[in-house]
Write a protein that holds these residues in place. Sequence first.
Motif, PDB file in Angstrom:
ATOM      1  N   LYS A 143       0.834  -1.191   0.000  1.00  0.00           N
ATOM      2  CA  LYS A 143       0.000   0.000   0.000  1.00  0.00           C
ATOM      3  C   LYS A 143       0.871   1.243   0.000  1.00  0.00           C
ATOM      4  CE  LYS A 143      -3.935   2.039   2.434  1.00  0.00           C
ATOM      5  NZ  LYS A 143      -4.838   1.925   3.605  1.00  0.00           N
ATOM      6  N   ALA A 144       0.632   2.158  -0.941  1.00  0.00           N
ATOM      7  CA  ALA A 144       1.441   3.376  -1.066  1.00  0.00           C
ATOM      8  C   ALA A 144       0.980   4.405  -0.034  1.00  0.00           C
ATOM      9  CB  ALA A 144       1.315   3.951  -2.475  1.00  0.00           C
ATOM     10  N   LEU A 145       1.888   4.767   0.873  1.00  0.00           N
ATOM     11  CA  LEU A 145       1.601   5.755   1.904  1.00  0.00           C
ATOM     12  C   LEU A 145       2.762   6.726   2.017  1.00  0.00           C
ATOM     13  CD1 LEU A 145       0.186   3.391   4.686  1.00  0.00           C
ATOM     14  CD2 LEU A 145      -1.137   4.984   3.282  1.00  0.00           C
ATOM     15  N   PRO A 146       2.515   7.961   2.424  1.00  0.00           N
ATOM     16  CA  PRO A 146       3.624   8.914   2.598  1.00  0.00           C
ATOM     17  C   PRO A 146       4.614   8.420   3.656  1.00  0.00           C
ATOM     18  CG  PRO A 146       1.510  10.058   2.578  1.00  0.00           C
ATOM     19  CD  PRO A 146       1.199   8.598   2.644  1.00  0.00           C
ATOM     20  N   GLY A 147       5.890   8.578   3.370  1.00  0.00           N
ATOM     21  CA  GLY A 147       6.925   8.176   4.314  1.00  0.00           C
ATOM     22  C   GLY A 147       7.398   6.752   4.162  1.00  0.00           C
ATOM     23  N   SER A 148       7.020   6.075   3.088  1.00  0.00           N
ATOM     24  CA  SER A 148       7.408   4.679   2.884  1.00  0.00           C
ATOM     25  C   SER A 148       8.151   4.537   1.561  1.00  0.00           C
ATOM     26  CB  SER A 148       6.163   3.777   2.890  1.00  0.00           C
ATOM     27  OG  SER A 148       6.505   2.456   2.545  1.00  0.00           O
ATOM     28  N   ALA A 149       9.286   3.828   1.590  1.00  0.00           N
ATOM     29  CA  ALA A 149      10.067   3.570   0.379  1.00  0.00           C
ATOM     30  C   ALA A 149      10.657   2.168   0.452  1.00  0.00           C
ATOM     31  CB  ALA A 149      11.188   4.609   0.214  1.00  0.00           C
ATOM     32  N   ILE A 150      10.920   1.583  -0.696  1.00  0.00           N
ATOM     33  CA  ILE A 150      11.417   0.212  -0.781  1.00  0.00           C
ATOM     34  C   ILE A 150      12.871   0.212  -1.243  1.00  0.00           C
ATOM     35  CG2 ILE A 150      11.033  -2.082  -1.756  1.00  0.00           C
ATOM     36  CD1 ILE A 150       8.732  -1.123  -0.062  1.00  0.00           C
ATOM     37  N   LEU A 180      13.280  -4.698   1.409  1.00  0.00           N
ATOM     38  CA  LEU A 180      12.801  -4.139   2.675  1.00  0.00           C
ATOM     39  C   LEU A 180      12.038  -2.843   2.454  1.00  0.00           C
ATOM     40  CD1 LEU A 180      15.950  -4.456   4.975  1.00  0.00           C
ATOM     41  CD2 LEU A 180      13.921  -5.877   5.065  1.00  0.00           C
ATOM     42  N   GLU A 181      11.179  -2.552   3.390  1.00  0.00           N
ATOM     43  CA  GLU A 181      10.497  -1.255   3.422  1.00  0.00           C
ATOM     44  C   GLU A 181      11.115  -0.406   4.521  1.00  0.00           C
ATOM     45  OE1 GLU A 181       6.092   0.652   4.440  1.00  0.00           O
ATOM     46  OE2 GLU A 181       6.384  -1.527   4.351  1.00  0.00           O
ATOM     47  N   VAL A 182      11.520   0.818   4.183  1.00  0.00           N
ATOM     48  CA  VAL A 182      11.994   1.765   5.181  1.00  0.00           C
ATOM     49  C   VAL A 182      10.922   2.834   5.353  1.00  0.00           C
ATOM     50  CG1 VAL A 182      14.436   1.332   4.789  1.00  0.00           C
ATOM     51  CG2 VAL A 182      13.285   3.072   3.446  1.00  0.00           C
ATOM     52  N   GLN A 183      10.667   3.189   6.592  1.00  0.00           N
ATOM     53  CA  GLN A 183       9.606   4.142   6.899  1.00  0.00           C
ATOM     54  C   GLN A 183      10.197   5.368   7.579  1.00  0.00           C
ATOM     55  OE1 GLN A 183       7.250   1.685   9.449  1.00  0.00           O
ATOM     56  NE2 GLN A 183       6.154   0.677   7.773  1.00  0.00           N
ATOM     57  N   ASP A 203      20.726   4.197   1.560  1.00  0.00           N
ATOM     58  CA  ASP A 203      20.715   5.653   1.750  1.00  0.00           C
ATOM     59  C   ASP A 203      19.663   6.335   0.881  1.00  0.00           C
ATOM     60  OD1 ASP A 203      22.758   5.285   3.492  1.00  0.00           O
ATOM     61  OD2 ASP A 203      24.325   6.147   2.226  1.00  0.00           O
ATOM     62  N   LEU A 204      19.597   5.918  -0.378  1.00  0.00           N
ATOM     63  CA  LEU A 204      18.674   6.552  -1.324  1.00  0.00           C
ATOM     64  C   LEU A 204      17.223   6.352  -0.889  1.00  0.00           C
ATOM     65  CD1 LEU A 204      19.108   8.219  -3.869  1.00  0.00           C
ATOM     66  CD2 LEU A 204      18.770   6.151  -5.225  1.00  0.00           C
ATOM     67  N   ALA A 205      16.905   5.149  -0.394  1.00  0.00           N
ATOM     68  CA  ALA A 205      15.544   4.870   0.066  1.00  0.00           C
ATOM     69  C   ALA A 205      15.225   5.672   1.327  1.00  0.00           C
ATOM     70  CB  ALA A 205      15.378   3.380   0.330  1.00  0.00           C
ATOM     71  N   ILE A 206      16.202   5.852   2.194  1.00  0.00           N
ATOM     72  CA  ILE A 206      15.991   6.656   3.401  1.00  0.00           C
ATOM     73  C   ILE A 206      15.652   8.094   3.017  1.00  0.00           C
ATOM     74  CG2 ILE A 206      17.135   7.615   5.431  1.00  0.00           C
ATOM     75  CD1 ILE A 206      16.434   4.721   5.817  1.00  0.00           C
ATOM     76  N   ILE A 207      16.385   8.648   2.066  1.00  0.00           N
ATOM     77  CA  ILE A 207      16.115  10.018   1.603  1.00  0.00           C
ATOM     78  C   ILE A 207      14.726  10.108   0.987  1.00  0.00           C
ATOM     79  CG2 ILE A 207      16.764  11.715  -0.154  1.00  0.00           C
ATOM     80  CD1 ILE A 207      19.659  11.077   0.422  1.00  0.00           C
ATOM     81  N   ALA A 208      14.380   9.123   0.158  1.00  0.00           N
ATOM     82  CA  ALA A 208      13.064   9.132  -0.486  1.00  0.00           C
ATOM     83  C   ALA A 208      11.942   9.077   0.551  1.00  0.00           C
ATOM     84  CB  ALA A 208      12.957   7.956  -1.455  1.00  0.00           C
ATOM     85  N   ALA A 209      12.109   8.237   1.585  1.00  0.00           N
ATOM     86  CA  ALA A 209      11.084   8.115   2.617  1.00  0.00           C
ATOM     87  C   ALA A 209      10.957   9.408   3.430  1.00  0.00           C
ATOM     88  CB  ALA A 209      11.415   6.944   3.534  1.00  0.00           C
ATOM     89  N   ASN A 235       4.342  14.893   2.478  1.00  0.00           N
ATOM     90  CA  ASN A 235       3.076  14.160   2.567  1.00  0.00           C
ATOM     91  C   ASN A 235       2.649  13.643   1.190  1.00  0.00           C
ATOM     92  OD1 ASN A 235       0.972  13.059   4.079  1.00  0.00           O
ATOM     93  ND2 ASN A 235      -0.394  14.789   3.644  1.00  0.00           N
ATOM     94  N   ARG A 236       3.600  13.106   0.465  1.00  0.00           N
ATOM     95  CA  ARG A 236       3.359  12.610  -0.889  1.00  0.00           C
ATOM     96  C   ARG A 236       3.785  11.141  -0.974  1.00  0.00           C
ATOM     97  NH1 ARG A 236       6.419  15.784  -5.460  1.00  0.00           N
ATOM     98  NH2 ARG A 236       5.155  17.459  -4.526  1.00  0.00           N
ATOM     99  N   PRO A 237       2.865  10.212  -1.250  1.00  0.00           N
ATOM    100  CA  PRO A 237       3.229   8.793  -1.308  1.00  0.00           C
ATOM    101  C   PRO A 237       4.095   8.473  -2.527  1.00  0.00           C
ATOM    102  CG  PRO A 237       0.946   9.094  -1.959  1.00  0.00           C
ATOM    103  CD  PRO A 237       1.424  10.426  -1.476  1.00  0.00           C
ATOM    104  N   ILE A 238       4.908   7.424  -2.376  1.00  0.00           N
ATOM    105  CA  ILE A 238       5.758   6.941  -3.460  1.00  0.00           C
ATOM    106  C   ILE A 238       5.140   5.670  -4.029  1.00  0.00           C
ATOM    107  CG2 ILE A 238       8.062   6.069  -4.047  1.00  0.00           C
ATOM    108  CD1 ILE A 238       9.152   7.648  -1.698  1.00  0.00           C
TER     109      ILE A 238
END
Length: 432
Positions: free
Chosen positions: A273-280, A292-295, A353-359, A366-369
Motif C-alpha cells: 500500500k502506497a503511503l507517505p513516508g514509505s520507500a522500498i 525491505l520497506e523503510v519508513q 541511503d537513497l531509500a531513506i532520503i526518499a522516505a 506528505n506525498r506517497p511513493i
Amino acid sequence: MAKKKTVYECIECGYKSAKWMGKCPACGSWESFVEISEEKNKATSKPSKILRFDEIEKEEIERFSSGDNELDLVLGGGIVPGSLVLIGGSPGVGKSTLMLKLAGNLDKKILYVAGEESPGQIKIRAERLGIKNQNLYLMPEIVVENIIEEIKKGYELVIIDSIQTIYSENLQSAPGSVSQVREATFELMRVAKETKTPIFIIGHITKEGSIAGPRVLEHMVDTVLYFEGDASRELRILRAFKNRFGSTSEIGIFEMTKEGLVSAKNKSFFSKKALPGSAITVILEGTRPIVLEVQALVSESYSIPKRSATGFDLARLNMILALLEKKLNLPFNQYDVFINVTGGIKITEPAADLAIIAAIVSSFRNRPISKESVFIGEVSLVGDIRDVPGLDIRLKEAANLGFKKAITPSKPLENYIKTYTVSEVEKVIEWM
C-alpha cells in the motif's frame, strides 16, 4: 610431586588474586571471588615436527547437511565433522528450539546433553516440534568428564545445552565461572577433534550482548553463531561472526511458529500500500538480496528536534539530514525525524541511503511513493549517488517480487527491470 596453591578467581572476568577481595579490580564486580586450588606439575613434551610449507597436504573439508537450508547457508554449506560450533543469543530467542529441530532433521545417532531443562520439559517441546528421530538420546548431565566418556561411545553429533551449566570436577570453582567454561570448552574441543564428532554448544549472553564467559571461548571454537531477534516478535536472524570453514557474510532468516523455527526466506518485509513516508530498497546480506520497506516520520518539533532510528545507524541518519538541509534547503532543524526498518532487520550497508532520503522527503511533503519502485544507492557527503556492489542481484530479486521501476546510480548489466539513473540527490527530488 604436584605443588598445591590456593588462589581466588573472579567468576565474572577470571581475574586471579592470592587473597580474597570484596571488589574485583579488573571488572568492578562485588562479591565475585571464589576460592580455587591450582596444581602445578612439571612436565616435558616432545617438540612438533617442522614442515616445509610446500610439503603440507591440503585438507579437504567434508560436510553433511543439517536438514535446514538456512542453517546450512550460515555454516558455509553444512556441518563439518569434528567442528565445534558455539550458538549465542538472548533468552527465549530460539537457541534450544533450533538445536532440537536440528536433531530431529538428521537420521543420525545424536546425543542431546541437557544441563538446564528436565527430560520431561524437553520431551514436551520435541512433541510440539514433531521430532521423531529414533536415534536421538537425551543425557541430563552437567559434569564434563561424564559427558566426554559418553561421547566416546560413538555419536554422529552432540548438542550441549548449555555450556554455562557444565563444570569439571578437576576445578573447585562454581559452574558458569570463567575457569569452568574455559576448561569444559577445551575438553569438548579435544574430544570433537579426536572422534571427528561435530559438537554444537549453546551459550548464554550478557546484558551487553556478548556470550557470557571468557573471550577466549570464541577463539577456541571453530564457528560462532549469534541468534538475533526479539522474543516477542516472530522473525529471527542467525549470523556467523566467525567461521573457519566458510564465509561470515551469510545470514539465516527464521520465523517462530507453533511448529517451531521455520525458514522465512520467502517472507515479505514490505507493504504493497502506497503511503507517505514509505520507500522500498534491496539490501544484500552475503549473497542473499532482501527487499525491505523503510519508513520515515517527519513531524514539526516544538522543542529540541528529535532523531530516532530503528534498524538503521543513527549517526548516518544525522549525516543524511545535514546533507538534505544543505543541498535542498529543507528545514529539518525544525522537525522531528524518525526512521524504522520493517521486519526487525538491521541495515548495515549504505545501499539503503537513497531509500531513506526518499522516505524522509515523502513524509515531509506528505506525498506517497509508488509501490512499484525500489531505491538503491549510496549517498556521499558531497551529495552524489554512488554505485553499490551486487546491483544486478538486487534488481533481479526486485523484479521477481513484481517491482516495475528502480532508481539507481547506474544501469545494470541485464534488463531485469526498468531503471532510472540518478547521479545527485537533487535529481531524486525532481524524479519524485
